[in-house]
Scaffold this motif. Sequence first.
Motif, short mmCIF file in Angstrom:
data_model
loop_
_atom_site.label_atom_id
_atom_site.label_comp_id
_atom_site.label_asym_id
_atom_site.label_seq_id
_atom_site.Cartn_x
_atom_site.Cartn_y
_atom_site.Cartn_z
N ILE A 51 -47.89 41.99 2.28
CA ILE A 51 -47.81 42.68 0.70
C ILE A 51 -48.79 42.14 -0.04
O ILE A 51 -48.82 41.05 -0.01
N THR A 81 -50.56 45.66 11.34
CA THR A 81 -49.37 45.30 10.56
C THR A 81 -48.89 46.37 9.60
O THR A 81 -50.15 47.22 9.31
N ASN A 82 -47.81 46.54 8.89
CA ASN A 82 -47.63 47.32 7.67
C ASN A 82 -48.34 46.66 6.49
O ASN A 82 -48.70 45.49 6.49
N THR A 132 -45.61 42.71 8.19
CA THR A 132 -45.87 43.50 6.93
C THR A 132 -46.94 42.52 6.15
O THR A 132 -46.27 41.18 5.96
N PRO A 185 -42.22 39.82 6.48
CA PRO A 185 -43.33 40.18 5.42
C PRO A 185 -44.22 38.77 5.16
O PRO A 185 -43.44 37.65 5.32
N PHE A 215 -46.12 37.69 11.71
CA PHE A 215 -46.04 38.77 10.51
C PHE A 215 -46.35 40.10 10.89
O PHE A 215 -47.13 40.53 11.88
N SER A 239 -40.35 45.93 -0.95
CA SER A 239 -41.58 45.48 -0.15
C SER A 239 -40.84 44.25 0.81
O SER A 239 -41.32 44.34 2.00
N ARG A 240 -40.24 43.29 0.35
CA ARG A 240 -39.72 42.37 1.04
C ARG A 240 -38.46 42.75 2.01
O ARG A 240 -38.09 42.15 3.15
N THR A 297 -39.71 34.24 0.69
CA THR A 297 -40.63 35.06 1.70
C THR A 297 -41.89 34.11 1.67
O THR A 297 -42.43 33.95 0.63
#
Length: 300
Positions: free
Chosen positions: A82, A134-135, A80, A39, A78, A33-34, A53
């Motif tokens: 998570i 964003t993701n 992404t 992120p 940012f 994910s990172r 992160t």
Amino acid sequence: MSILPPNELKIANQTPKSFIIWGESMSGKTFLSRQFPNPLIINTDGNGQKVDTPCIEIKNFLHFLEVIEAVKKENHTFETIIIDLIDDIQTMLSNHVCEKYGVEHEADVPFGKAFGEVKSKWKKLMMDLTQMKTNVIFISHYVEKTEGNTTVSMPSLPQAFLNMCMGRCDMTIKCTKIGNNYIRQVTARREIYTEDLIKDKATLEILKTIKGVFDAPKILQKSEIKKADKSEEKPPVKKLNAAPKKAEKSDIKQDETVQGETKEPTEDKPRKVEKNVTGQDEKTEEKPAPKKLPPIAGLK
């Protein structure tokens, strides 16, 4: 000004933006994910401080909603988001609704009102998260379920909530660690992705490390389909000590209809003799009369 788009073809962009990444502990879920650009980790299990992160530790469901609102409204860099772990966010939501009604469990609220409210809030949450610019990456643990004689692995998020989450995601990725090797495998995807339609180059490079992202679906030939169908057919069950086979219907004389009446089929069976009230046969065989002897001489 019209809000409708121009009536013309546009360039397709297949870049996936929402993911479920799941697997056992220490299988590389957070590490993968990172790798996505810029992120921010929204953490629930206390492991966010172990990486470099940027991270926010979530305390409860209302705190989580505040963070999401800040992501949507504030100016930041940012790209992404998570959510680690999405399983815990679902638990926090359930606890939040129970606290609202002053109960310990959703089932304690009459007429399923708490259950309905939890699901309604969850569905709205999934819509809000996947519509952000964003993701969004949902991280979930791993669970095994037995179906018949088969054991199936799947994300540990409860099924009803998992279905609503998957319905809004572009891709589901399973992470597995075997020895010193980390394996990433796509288990579900929304599109048949091609590299030339992935416009975000950073995302494209990450997707290249995941098995099955760009695999074309296999088209079965007719012979393969028939073979698959035959393999699914169950063999006939063999009966033990089966009774003797009865005569087929075709061996019995067809019924005859005479003037609207149906004549029952006859069978070659011994006729059963019925008895009357006195216990004697209704029909008895007639015995021949005894023969008279000629008279003997000298006798009168």
